[in-house]
Design an enzyme around this catalytic site. Structure first.
Site, PDB file in Angstrom:
ATOM      1  N   LYS A 154     -21.661  50.606  18.349  1.00 39.46           N
ATOM      2  CA  LYS A 154     -22.747  49.454  18.368  1.00 39.46           C
ATOM      3  C   LYS A 154     -22.568  48.437  17.184  1.00 39.46           C
ATOM      4  O   LYS A 154     -22.999  47.388  17.183  1.00 39.46           O
ATOM      5  CB  LYS A 154     -24.181  50.178  18.421  1.00 39.46           C
ATOM      6  CG  LYS A 154     -24.552  50.816  19.703  1.00 39.46           C
ATOM      7  CD  LYS A 154     -25.998  50.767  20.077  1.00 39.46           C
ATOM      8  CE  LYS A 154     -26.302  51.040  21.300  1.00 39.46           C
ATOM      9  NZ  LYS A 154     -25.930  52.519  21.765  1.00 39.46           N
ATOM     10  N   GLU A 197     -33.913  44.707  20.984  1.00 40.59           N
ATOM     11  CA  GLU A 197     -34.581  46.021  21.598  1.00 40.59           C
ATOM     12  C   GLU A 197     -33.936  47.311  21.418  1.00 40.59           C
ATOM     13  O   GLU A 197     -32.748  47.319  21.162  1.00 40.59           O
ATOM     14  CB  GLU A 197     -34.552  45.669  23.226  1.00 40.59           C
ATOM     15  CG  GLU A 197     -33.266  46.275  23.824  1.00 40.59           C
ATOM     16  CD  GLU A 197     -32.164  45.189  23.397  1.00 40.59           C
ATOM     17  OE1 GLU A 197     -32.052  44.320  22.875  1.00 40.59           O
ATOM     18  OE2 GLU A 197     -30.830  46.031  23.498  1.00 40.59           O
ATOM     19  N   SER A 218     -17.671  57.210  21.834  1.00 40.54           N
ATOM     20  CA  SER A 218     -18.466  56.040  21.486  1.00 40.54           C
ATOM     21  C   SER A 218     -19.179  56.424  20.256  1.00 40.54           C
ATOM     22  O   SER A 218     -19.723  55.355  19.591  1.00 40.54           O
ATOM     23  CB  SER A 218     -19.376  55.516  22.650  1.00 40.54           C
ATOM     24  OG  SER A 218     -20.152  56.870  23.182  1.00 40.54           O
TER      25      SER A 218
HETATM   26  C1  LIG Z   1     -25.670  52.994  23.180  1.00 39.25           C
HETATM   27  C2  LIG Z   1     -24.764  53.931  23.398  1.00 39.25           C
HETATM   28  C3  LIG Z   1     -24.299  54.288  24.436  1.00 39.25           C
HETATM   29  C4  LIG Z   1     -24.545  53.394  25.667  1.00 39.25           C
HETATM   30  O1  LIG Z   1     -24.251  51.892  25.593  1.00 39.25           O
HETATM   31  P1  LIG Z   1     -23.024  51.282  26.211  1.00 39.25           P
HETATM   32  O2  LIG Z   1     -23.548  49.756  26.082  1.00 39.25           O
HETATM   33  O3  LIG Z   1     -22.940  51.700  27.658  1.00 39.25           O
HETATM   34  O4  LIG Z   1     -21.798  51.411  25.553  1.00 39.25           O
HETATM   35  C5  LIG Z   1     -22.974  55.048  24.429  1.00 39.25           C
HETATM   36  N1  LIG Z   1     -22.620  55.844  23.526  1.00 39.25           N
HETATM   37  C6  LIG Z   1     -23.475  55.717  22.143  1.00 39.25           C
HETATM   38  C7  LIG Z   1     -23.065  56.498  21.094  1.00 39.25           C
HETATM   39  C8  LIG Z   1     -24.371  55.065  22.021  1.00 39.25           C
HETATM   40  O5  LIG Z   1     -25.155  54.878  20.895  1.00 39.25           O
END
Ligand SMILES: *Cc1c(COP(=O)(O)O)cnc(C)c1O
Length: 393
Positions: A84, A106, A373
């Site tokens: 993010k 948000e 992620s």
């Molecule tokens: C917010 C988040 C997501 C989901 O958001 P996307 O916009 O689909 O990438 C996935 N993994 C983590 C660790 C997150 O914090």
């Protein structure tokens, strides 16, 4: 047409917001080609967020599963622990260039709120985060972090008091204060130009994967995969491979308790085409077209829609979207922790779970890249509880 992905995308907003979207699009189209802007963004990515993130060959995982070679793209190693930060640094820098002094955002679980508050602190901007009342109660630690970083957290009580209501409220609030304020949207969703901006900022993930895998293996991977909430880490993972037909693209959706139950957030598997939050795309909805309540163990995937570019990639058949249940994600969370000493976010564990299904049947010379992620520290207490343990935060 601009901002369309097949029939999806667009700008379905009240007329009062069109001026703000136009101003944003024009500014972005200018700055994305501006060498100074790009140099500053790269410096932020590298010196502040810790990029480039590593592409790690998971040797033990590969050996245990007995099939394709598995590489992990380590977005979990970034500052603030997830992908993010890529998006918020870019948007905050753009807002600053546009002369804005205030960011609004948000948040659901609080991850994007914390990232936005971080960027605002760094760039000396004010920050207001809209968060559902229900989520504020569930995510006290992230509320504390946002306030510690200097942001103001505004409770949203409309609807179910969760993420979708926070997005609606933030969009509304933006309309009242566009003059000095940028709306830092947290995923590749919403009206054009947001899905494009967020995708471009997250595309650093696939740009790096491509260079790193060519160095490591001398060729492109056979599969790249990522979890999908709104879809920002996934579109970032796919982007530089979309025009490489030999690379299969797989998005992993949160099936919750299963796609045949009402407790799911698997948009492509269970939803239909609709218009919400300023975009045409797929949404989980009831037969009247009202947005359905969604559920996943993973707060970050608990969104009733999917970004319009994913909807287009699904329609064209270029990308594939698969459901992964809570149970499967929890198993992958534990498996990767034990196998590689890497505790993945429960969101990312959805992608790991699908790799565990497909890798064993693939030849040993095939290559899978999974984007991790985020890191799983934030999830440990919840997973312990899910498993019936007693771990108090
Ligand atoms: C917010 C988040 C997501 C989901 O958001 P996307 O916009 O689909 O990438 C996935 N993994 C983590 C660790 C997150 O914090």
């Amino acid at each position: 047409m601009n901002g369309r992905f097949g029939i999806h995308g667009g700008q379905y907003v009240p007329e009062s917001l069109m001026g703000a979207l136009k101003e944003l699009e024009e500014a972005y189209n200018f700055y994305k080609n501006d060498p100074t802007f790009n140099a500053e963004l790269t410096a932020l990515f590298n010196d502040y967020a810790g990029r480039p993130s590593r592409l790690y060959f998971a040797k033990k995982l590969t050996r245990e599963l007995g099939g394709a070679k598995i590489y992990l793209k380590r977005e979990d190693m970034n500052h603030t622990g997830a992908h993010k930060i890529n998006n918020v640094l870019g948007q905050a820098l753009l807002a600053k260039k546009m002369g804005k002094t205030h960011l609004i955002a948000e948040t659901g679980a609080g991850q994007h709120g914390v990232a936005s508050a971080t960027a605002a602190a760094l760039m000396d901007m004010e920050c207001t985060v809209y968060m559902g009342q229900e989520d504020i109660e569930r995510q006290a630690l992230n509320v504390y972090k946002m306030e510690l970083l200097g942001a103001k957290v505004v409770p949203v009580t409309s609807g179910t008091g969760t993420l979708k209501d926070a997005v609606s409220e933030a969009m509304c609030a933006w309309g009242r204060c566009v003059k000095d304020t940028h709306y830092c949207l947290g995923s590749s969703v919403g009206p054009h130009p947001f899905p494009m901006i967020v995708r471009d900022l997250q595309a650093v993930i696939s740009k790096e994967i491509k260079a790193q895998i060519l160095t490591a293996e001398g060729r492109l991977p056979d599969v790249v995969m990522a979890c999908v909430g709104g879809g920002s880490n996934a579109i970032g993972t796919f982007y530089h491979f979309i025009d490489e037909p030999g690379v299969q693209l797989i998005g992993c959706e949160a099936a919750g308790r299963g796609v045949d139950t009402l407790e799911t957030a698997a948009t492509i598997s269970t939803g239909g085409v609709g218009i919400f939050h300023g975009m045409k795309s797929y949404f989980c909805q009831n037969e009247d077209g009202q947005i359905a309540p969604v559920y996943s163990i993973s707060a970050g995937l608990d969104y009733p829609g999917i970004g319009p570019e994913h909807a287009g990639l699904y329609d064209s058949g270029r990308a594939q979207y698969v459901p992964v249940t809570d149970d499967e994600a929890v198993e992958a969370f534990e498996y990767l922790s034990r196998m590689e000493g890497i505790i993945p976010a429960i969101e990312s564990s959805h992608a790991v779970a699908h790799a565990m299904k497909i890798a064993p049947a693939m030849d040993k010379d095939k290559i899978i890249v999974i984007t991790l992620s985020g890191r799983g520290d934030k999830d440990c207490a919840a997973i312990a509880r899910y498993k019936g343990g007693k771990l108090y935060e």
